[in-house]
Design a protein around this motif. Sequence first.
Motif, short mmCIF file in Angstrom:
data_model
loop_
_atom_site.label_atom_id
_atom_site.label_comp_id
_atom_site.label_asym_id
_atom_site.label_seq_id
_atom_site.Cartn_x
_atom_site.Cartn_y
_atom_site.Cartn_z
N ALA A 24 -29.00 -33.41 21.46
CA ALA A 24 -28.02 -33.17 22.52
C ALA A 24 -26.61 -33.12 21.93
O ALA A 24 -25.81 -32.25 22.28
N GLU A 25 -26.31 -34.04 21.03
CA GLU A 25 -24.99 -34.06 20.40
C GLU A 25 -24.78 -32.84 19.51
O GLU A 25 -23.73 -32.21 19.55
N ALA A 26 -25.77 -32.50 18.73
CA ALA A 26 -25.65 -31.38 17.79
C ALA A 26 -25.54 -30.05 18.51
O ALA A 26 -24.83 -29.14 18.06
N TRP A 27 -26.22 -29.91 19.64
CA TRP A 27 -26.25 -28.63 20.35
C TRP A 27 -25.21 -28.53 21.45
O TRP A 27 -25.11 -27.50 22.12
N ALA A 28 -24.43 -29.57 21.67
CA ALA A 28 -23.48 -29.60 22.79
C ALA A 28 -22.51 -28.42 22.78
O ALA A 28 -22.16 -27.91 23.84
N GLY A 29 -22.10 -27.96 21.64
CA GLY A 29 -21.13 -26.87 21.57
C GLY A 29 -21.73 -25.48 21.52
O GLY A 29 -21.01 -24.49 21.47
N ALA A 66 -40.93 -43.55 31.23
CA ALA A 66 -40.53 -42.94 29.96
C ALA A 66 -40.44 -41.42 30.10
O ALA A 66 -39.51 -40.80 29.58
N ALA A 67 -41.38 -40.83 30.83
CA ALA A 67 -41.37 -39.38 31.02
C ALA A 67 -40.09 -38.94 31.71
O ALA A 67 -39.46 -37.95 31.30
N TYR A 68 -39.68 -39.67 32.73
CA TYR A 68 -38.46 -39.29 33.45
C TYR A 68 -37.21 -39.53 32.61
O TYR A 68 -36.26 -38.75 32.66
N GLU A 69 -37.20 -40.57 31.80
CA GLU A 69 -36.06 -40.79 30.92
C GLU A 69 -35.99 -39.67 29.87
O GLU A 69 -34.92 -39.15 29.57
N LEU A 70 -37.14 -39.30 29.33
CA LEU A 70 -37.17 -38.20 28.35
C LEU A 70 -36.73 -36.90 29.01
O LEU A 70 -36.04 -36.09 28.39
N HIS A 71 -37.12 -36.70 30.26
CA HIS A 71 -36.69 -35.50 30.99
C HIS A 71 -35.16 -35.45 31.05
O HIS A 71 -34.56 -34.39 30.83
N ASP A 72 -34.52 -36.57 31.32
CA ASP A 72 -33.06 -36.62 31.35
C ASP A 72 -32.46 -36.32 29.99
O ASP A 72 -31.46 -35.61 29.88
N LEU A 73 -33.08 -36.84 28.93
CA LEU A 73 -32.58 -36.56 27.58
C LEU A 73 -32.76 -35.10 27.21
O LEU A 73 -31.89 -34.49 26.59
N ALA A 79 -28.08 -28.77 28.36
CA ALA A 79 -27.00 -28.68 29.34
C ALA A 79 -25.85 -27.83 28.83
O ALA A 79 -25.54 -27.82 27.64
N LEU A 80 -25.24 -27.12 29.76
CA LEU A 80 -24.03 -26.37 29.46
C LEU A 80 -22.86 -27.13 30.05
O LEU A 80 -22.98 -27.74 31.11
N SER A 81 -21.73 -27.09 29.37
CA SER A 81 -20.57 -27.78 29.91
C SER A 81 -20.06 -27.04 31.14
O SER A 81 -20.28 -25.84 31.31
N ASP A 82 -19.38 -27.74 32.03
CA ASP A 82 -18.85 -27.14 33.25
C ASP A 82 -17.90 -25.99 32.93
O ASP A 82 -17.88 -24.98 33.62
#
Length: 104
Positions: A24-29, A66-73, A79-82
């Motif tokens: 998530a951090e690496a792909w944020a941009g 765990a499945a739902y937490e992984l779904h959030d991750l 995710a795309l920034s606003d």
Amino acid sequence: MARSGNGFDVEAYERLRRALRRCAEAWAGYDAIPREGANVLVDVFPATETNAGLYEGEAADQVRDAAYELHDLVSACVALSDVRLWHRAKAAEPHGVLEHGNPA
């Protein structure tokens, strides 16, 4: 984590959580993520949530949680920034008009 029916492997779960956070951090941009990454992400929730059926009671709840937490991750990974969403929507609207008739 639980696929073998041998219980919830907390260590493997924590490794996966850390890996997803790093992605998530690496792909944020980025506007796009590597296809290999996307291929794995697509299956994380269904593969984990389905395994809850191998267990009963608290163990099943732990796998399902765990499945739902992984779904959030996973969602954080793609995710795309606003700001990028706004620019993409603006570019897609005909004649520079955004939703609800507001001028661009």
